[in-house]
Design a protein around this motif. Structure first.
Motif, mmCIF file in Angstrom:
data_model
loop_
_atom_site.group_PDB
_atom_site.id
_atom_site.type_symbol
_atom_site.label_atom_id
_atom_site.label_comp_id
_atom_site.label_asym_id
_atom_site.label_seq_id
_atom_site.Cartn_x
_atom_site.Cartn_y
_atom_site.Cartn_z
ATOM 1 N N VAL A 48 -34.917 51.123 -0.384
ATOM 2 C CA VAL A 48 -33.992 50.051 -0.749
ATOM 3 C C VAL A 48 -34.144 49.714 -2.223
ATOM 4 O O VAL A 48 -35.256 49.623 -2.746
ATOM 5 N N TYR A 49 -33.021 49.508 -2.909
ATOM 6 C CA TYR A 49 -33.011 49.229 -4.349
ATOM 7 C C TYR A 49 -33.115 47.731 -4.638
ATOM 8 O O TYR A 49 -33.841 47.304 -5.538
ATOM 9 N N GLY A 50 -32.360 46.921 -3.895
ATOM 10 C CA GLY A 50 -32.373 45.476 -4.110
ATOM 11 C C GLY A 50 -32.049 44.731 -2.830
ATOM 12 O O GLY A 50 -31.369 45.269 -1.948
ATOM 13 N N ILE A 51 -32.544 43.512 -2.706
ATOM 14 C CA ILE A 51 -32.313 42.717 -1.501
ATOM 15 C C ILE A 51 -31.837 41.318 -1.867
ATOM 16 O O ILE A 51 -32.435 40.633 -2.700
ATOM 17 N N LEU A 52 -30.751 40.909 -1.223
ATOM 18 C CA LEU A 52 -30.238 39.549 -1.311
ATOM 19 C C LEU A 52 -30.405 38.918 0.067
ATOM 20 O O LEU A 52 -30.156 39.579 1.075
ATOM 21 N N ALA A 53 -30.814 37.670 0.135
ATOM 22 C CA ALA A 53 -31.016 37.019 1.430
ATOM 23 C C ALA A 53 -30.506 35.584 1.374
ATOM 24 O O ALA A 53 -30.769 34.864 0.416
ATOM 25 N N ALA A 54 -29.791 35.202 2.417
ATOM 26 C CA ALA A 54 -29.247 33.839 2.493
ATOM 27 C C ALA A 54 -29.420 33.306 3.914
ATOM 28 O O ALA A 54 -28.439 33.131 4.645
ATOM 29 N N PRO A 55 -30.675 33.044 4.320
ATOM 30 C CA PRO A 55 -30.908 32.548 5.687
ATOM 31 C C PRO A 55 -30.211 31.214 5.928
ATOM 32 O O PRO A 55 -29.999 30.430 5.006
ATOM 33 N N THR A 56 -29.853 30.977 7.167
ATOM 34 C CA THR A 56 -29.118 29.775 7.548
ATOM 35 C C THR A 56 -29.817 28.515 7.064
ATOM 36 O O THR A 56 -31.030 28.361 7.213
ATOM 37 N N ALA A 108 -33.864 38.434 -4.036
ATOM 38 C CA ALA A 108 -33.547 37.020 -4.223
ATOM 39 C C ALA A 108 -33.216 36.397 -2.878
ATOM 40 O O ALA A 108 -32.572 37.018 -2.028
ATOM 41 N N LEU A 109 -33.669 35.177 -2.683
ATOM 42 C CA LEU A 109 -33.405 34.429 -1.449
ATOM 43 C C LEU A 109 -32.857 33.067 -1.843
ATOM 44 O O LEU A 109 -33.463 32.367 -2.649
ATOM 45 N N GLU A 110 -31.689 32.711 -1.290
ATOM 46 C CA GLU A 110 -31.041 31.467 -1.692
ATOM 47 C C GLU A 110 -30.902 30.493 -0.532
ATOM 48 O O GLU A 110 -30.855 30.869 0.635
ATOM 49 N N ASN A 111 -30.852 29.208 -0.889
ATOM 50 C CA ASN A 111 -30.592 28.129 0.062
ATOM 51 C C ASN A 111 -30.173 26.902 -0.739
ATOM 52 O O ASN A 111 -30.698 26.690 -1.843
ATOM 53 N N PRO A 112 -29.267 26.108 -0.207
ATOM 54 C CA PRO A 112 -28.952 24.858 -0.887
ATOM 55 C C PRO A 112 -30.218 24.008 -1.035
ATOM 56 O O PRO A 112 -31.132 24.108 -0.214
ATOM 57 N N ARG A 113 -30.272 23.191 -2.055
ATOM 58 C CA ARG A 113 -31.452 22.352 -2.266
ATOM 59 C C ARG A 113 -31.728 21.517 -1.017
ATOM 60 O O ARG A 113 -30.871 20.797 -0.527
ATOM 61 N N TRP A 143 -34.979 31.778 -4.956
ATOM 62 C CA TRP A 143 -36.347 32.278 -5.113
ATOM 63 C C TRP A 143 -36.313 33.787 -5.249
ATOM 64 O O TRP A 143 -35.338 34.429 -4.854
ATOM 65 N N GLY A 144 -37.366 34.387 -5.797
ATOM 66 C CA GLY A 144 -37.422 35.838 -5.805
ATOM 67 C C GLY A 144 -37.994 36.439 -7.062
ATOM 68 O O GLY A 144 -38.664 35.779 -7.863
ATOM 69 N N ASN A 145 -37.688 37.711 -7.241
ATOM 70 C CA ASN A 145 -38.094 38.489 -8.409
ATOM 71 C C ASN A 145 -36.824 39.112 -8.976
ATOM 72 O O ASN A 145 -36.336 40.124 -8.467
ATOM 73 N N PHE A 146 -36.265 38.474 -9.997
ATOM 74 C CA PHE A 146 -34.971 38.911 -10.523
ATOM 75 C C PHE A 146 -34.825 38.418 -11.961
ATOM 76 O O PHE A 146 -35.537 37.512 -12.412
#
Length: 207
Positions: A48-56, A108-113, A143-146
């Motif tokens: 895998v080259y890159g990962i984006l994540a947006a858990p509920t 990268a992993l995202e979530n609203p504040r 969050w992440g390494n980007f």
């Protein structure tokens, strides 16, 4: 290596708006989201080259004040943990014995504040859509390494919600089937979509 061989995982990707610039550029984008894919059951390839994540974000949301069911942070963290496990698994085997980098170009992993920052710490990026060209406000943590994306700030409407604010939100993708059973109204669904300006800026900084 051409882009068609660079695999991008979009975990809990929903409409695929965050990974769309990668797909448009010819990357091998794989959107791992319900109902077609269950992140808990998904076993990714190794290259895998890159990962984006947006858990509920439902149970992490600060706006969740009148819910009929109690806030379940322990349960919500299971999905976050699974996303992180997939990210970690890509990096255990280094490219070479003395390598100082892993094989994963970025993640990268995202979530609203909300409450997630108490579990993952302060994020390297706190952003609003208007900072990247989309004229509305929604404080989001990444969050992440980007590489940090370049900003393109525009004005946003500071008044209370009205019809004009709804126009500013990203549109639902063509062919998208709205399910009232998801517990969100159409405005909330549109607010949950990664703003296209940010998605493009992130792509430009992380290729």
């Amino acid at each position: 290596m051409n882009n068609s061989k660079k695999i991008i995982l979009d975990l809990c990707g929903g409409t695929g708006s965050w990974s769309k610039p990668y797909k448009d550029a010819g990357y091998d984008v794989r959107i791992i989201t319900l109902p077609e894919y269950d992140v808990f059951m998904y076993e990714p390839p190794k290259n895998v080259y890159g990962i984006l994540a947006a858990p509920t974000c439902t149970h992490f949301s600060l706006a969740r004040t009148n819910a009929k069911t109690p806030r379940d942070l322990r349960g919500a963290m299971q999905l976050v943990k699974r996303c992180l496990e997939i990210i970690w698994a890509q990096q255990y085997e280094l490219p070479s014995k003395n390598s100082k980098i892993t094989t994963l170009k970025f993640w990268a992993l995202e979530n609203p504040r909300g409450f997630l920052r108490y579990f993952l710490g302060n994020p390297p990026l706190e952003m609003n859509p208007y900072e990247y060209g989309d004229p509305y406000k929604k404080v989001t943590h990444i969050w992440g390494n980007f590489n940090l994306p370049k900003k393109n700030e525009v004005k946003y409407h500071k008044t209370k919600f009205d019809a004009r604010l709804l126009e500013d939100l990203p549109p639902l993708p063509e062919g998208f089937i709205y399910n009232k059973g998801c517990g969100l109204d159409k405005r909330q669904v549109r607010r949950s979509i990664t703003p296209p300006g940010f998605a493009k800026a992130f792509f430009m900084a992380n290729q």
